[in-house]
Write a protein that holds these residues in place. Structure first.
Motif, short mmCIF file in Angstrom:
data_model
loop_
_atom_site.label_atom_id
_atom_site.label_comp_id
_atom_site.label_asym_id
_atom_site.label_seq_id
_atom_site.Cartn_x
_atom_site.Cartn_y
_atom_site.Cartn_z
N ILE A 64 0.81 -1.22 0.00
CA ILE A 64 0.00 0.00 0.00
C ILE A 64 0.84 1.27 0.00
CG2 ILE A 64 -1.95 -1.14 1.10
CD1 ILE A 64 -1.10 0.06 3.74
N ALA A 65 2.15 1.11 -0.18
CA ALA A 65 3.03 2.27 -0.27
C ALA A 65 4.11 1.97 -1.30
CB ALA A 65 3.65 2.59 1.09
N PRO A 66 4.64 2.98 -1.99
CA PRO A 66 5.61 2.74 -3.07
C PRO A 66 6.84 1.94 -2.63
CG PRO A 66 4.83 5.00 -3.14
CD PRO A 66 4.28 4.41 -1.88
N ALA A 67 7.39 2.28 -1.46
CA ALA A 67 8.64 1.63 -1.03
C ALA A 67 8.40 0.46 -0.07
CB ALA A 67 9.54 2.67 -0.36
N GLU A 68 7.15 0.07 0.12
CA GLU A 68 6.84 -0.94 1.14
C GLU A 68 7.54 -2.27 0.87
OE1 GLU A 68 3.00 -2.81 3.51
OE2 GLU A 68 2.69 -1.47 1.80
N GLY A 69 7.54 -2.71 -0.38
CA GLY A 69 8.18 -3.98 -0.71
C GLY A 69 9.66 -3.98 -0.38
N PHE A 70 10.35 -2.88 -0.70
CA PHE A 70 11.78 -2.78 -0.41
C PHE A 70 12.04 -2.72 1.09
CE2 PHE A 70 15.51 0.05 0.27
CZ PHE A 70 16.48 -0.83 -0.20
N ILE A 71 11.21 -1.97 1.81
CA ILE A 71 11.38 -1.85 3.26
C ILE A 71 11.14 -3.21 3.94
CG2 ILE A 71 10.40 -0.82 5.36
CD1 ILE A 71 9.89 1.72 3.68
N VAL A 72 10.15 -3.94 3.44
CA VAL A 72 9.89 -5.28 3.98
C VAL A 72 11.12 -6.16 3.80
CG1 VAL A 72 8.62 -7.42 3.52
CG2 VAL A 72 7.39 -5.26 3.79
N LYS A 73 11.74 -6.10 2.63
CA LYS A 73 12.93 -6.91 2.37
C LYS A 73 14.07 -6.53 3.31
CE LYS A 73 15.64 -8.75 -1.48
NZ LYS A 73 15.81 -8.77 -2.95
N LEU A 74 14.21 -5.24 3.58
CA LEU A 74 15.25 -4.79 4.51
C LEU A 74 14.98 -5.29 5.93
CD1 LEU A 74 15.98 -1.09 3.45
CD2 LEU A 74 17.36 -3.13 2.99
N LYS A 75 13.71 -5.23 6.34
CA LYS A 75 13.37 -5.69 7.69
C LYS A 75 13.64 -7.18 7.84
CE LYS A 75 9.89 -2.18 8.78
NZ LYS A 75 8.45 -1.91 9.05
N ILE A 76 13.28 -7.95 6.83
CA ILE A 76 13.56 -9.38 6.87
C ILE A 76 15.06 -9.62 6.95
CG2 ILE A 76 13.42 -11.54 5.57
CD1 ILE A 76 10.72 -10.58 4.48
N SER A 77 15.82 -8.83 6.20
CA SER A 77 17.28 -8.97 6.21
C SER A 77 17.84 -8.69 7.59
CB SER A 77 17.91 -8.00 5.20
OG SER A 77 17.38 -8.20 3.91
N VAL A 78 17.33 -7.66 8.25
CA VAL A 78 17.82 -7.29 9.58
C VAL A 78 17.51 -8.39 10.59
CG1 VAL A 78 17.56 -5.68 11.50
CG2 VAL A 78 17.77 -4.81 9.17
N VAL A 79 16.27 -8.87 10.59
CA VAL A 79 15.89 -9.91 11.55
C VAL A 79 16.65 -11.21 11.26
CG1 VAL A 79 13.98 -11.30 12.44
CG2 VAL A 79 13.65 -8.87 11.99
N ALA A 80 16.80 -11.54 9.98
CA ALA A 80 17.59 -12.72 9.63
C ALA A 80 19.03 -12.54 10.10
CB ALA A 80 17.56 -12.95 8.11
N GLY A 81 19.56 -11.34 9.94
CA GLY A 81 20.92 -11.06 10.41
C GLY A 81 21.05 -11.23 11.91
N ILE A 82 20.02 -10.80 12.66
CA ILE A 82 20.05 -10.95 14.12
C ILE A 82 20.13 -12.42 14.51
CG2 ILE A 82 18.67 -10.67 16.22
CD1 ILE A 82 17.64 -8.03 15.02
#
Length: 200
Positions: A64-82
């Motif tokens: 529902i936002a232009p950058a939402e897909g990219f931000i989701v990918k970054l969040k998954i990357s951060v949690v996976a990194g943790i």
């Protein structure tokens, strides 16, 4: 050398701060490396996290936002990194703590790192097991007049918070163990307030 004498000589407050800074920097470097690695498997992890939604025909997630897909990918990357960096991060934490322990207590550092990591990952595994029931419960609030149309970003925020929360909660045995070792809690105290802890 006495078993009750720490291996390292007494250090000043600034020296302790310098060691703490070094431990934090090393932990962060490991975390950043694992976050970068997590970025390359983020698409696969997203499919894995959204597995519960495939069993619900007609349920769609929306960007529902232009950058939402990219931000989701970054969040998954951060949690996976943790999660990927958790052994290294726990090692840095307990290695710093070990500097103030007695020699016989330092032998516990590697077992504590191992069990801290296993409990953290066990919490995430438990969250993944609970996730289908949570999805079923929240989707059940739809009515003929109200359709489920969840945001991908907010849905994955909820899922990732579940993983981190359960991972932290599963660390409580280690935390209680050290609190008991330092005399901050006692078996009697835990028996008295166990009902309060269940609620918390």
């Amino acid at each position: 050398m006495s078993e009750e004498t720490p291996l390292t000589p007494a250090q000043t407050f600034l020296e302790h701060l310098d060691e703490l800074r070094g431990a934090i920097i090393r932990a962060l470097i490991g975390l950043v490396v694992m976050c970068v690695a997590g970025y390359f498997i983020a698409d696969y992890l997203q499919d894995l996290l959204l597995f519960s939604f495939r069993t619900h025909q007609g349920t769609q997630l929306a960007l529902i936002a232009p950058a939402e897909g990219f931000i989701v990918k970054l969040k998954i990357s951060v949690v996976a990194g943790i999660f990927l960096a958790s052994p290294w991060v726990f090692y840095q934490i307990w290695h710093f703590v070990a500097e103030g322990l007695y020699p016989h207590e330092r032998k516990m550092v590697l077992p504590v790192v191992f069990f801290s990591t296993m409990l953290f990952l066990a919490g995430a595994a438990f969250a993944y097991m609970v996730l289908p029931w949570a999805v079923d419960f929240f989707l059940s609030f739809a009515t003929p007049e109200v359709e489920n149309m969840w945001s991908l970003g907010r849905t994955l925020d909820f899922i990732l918070r579940m993983f981190l929360s359960f991972g932290v909660v599963f660390e409580l045995p280690i935390a209680i163990y050290f609190l008991a070792r330092f005399g901050l809690v006692t078996p009697g105290f835990l028996r008295t307030y166990r009902r309060h802890s269940y609620i918390v």
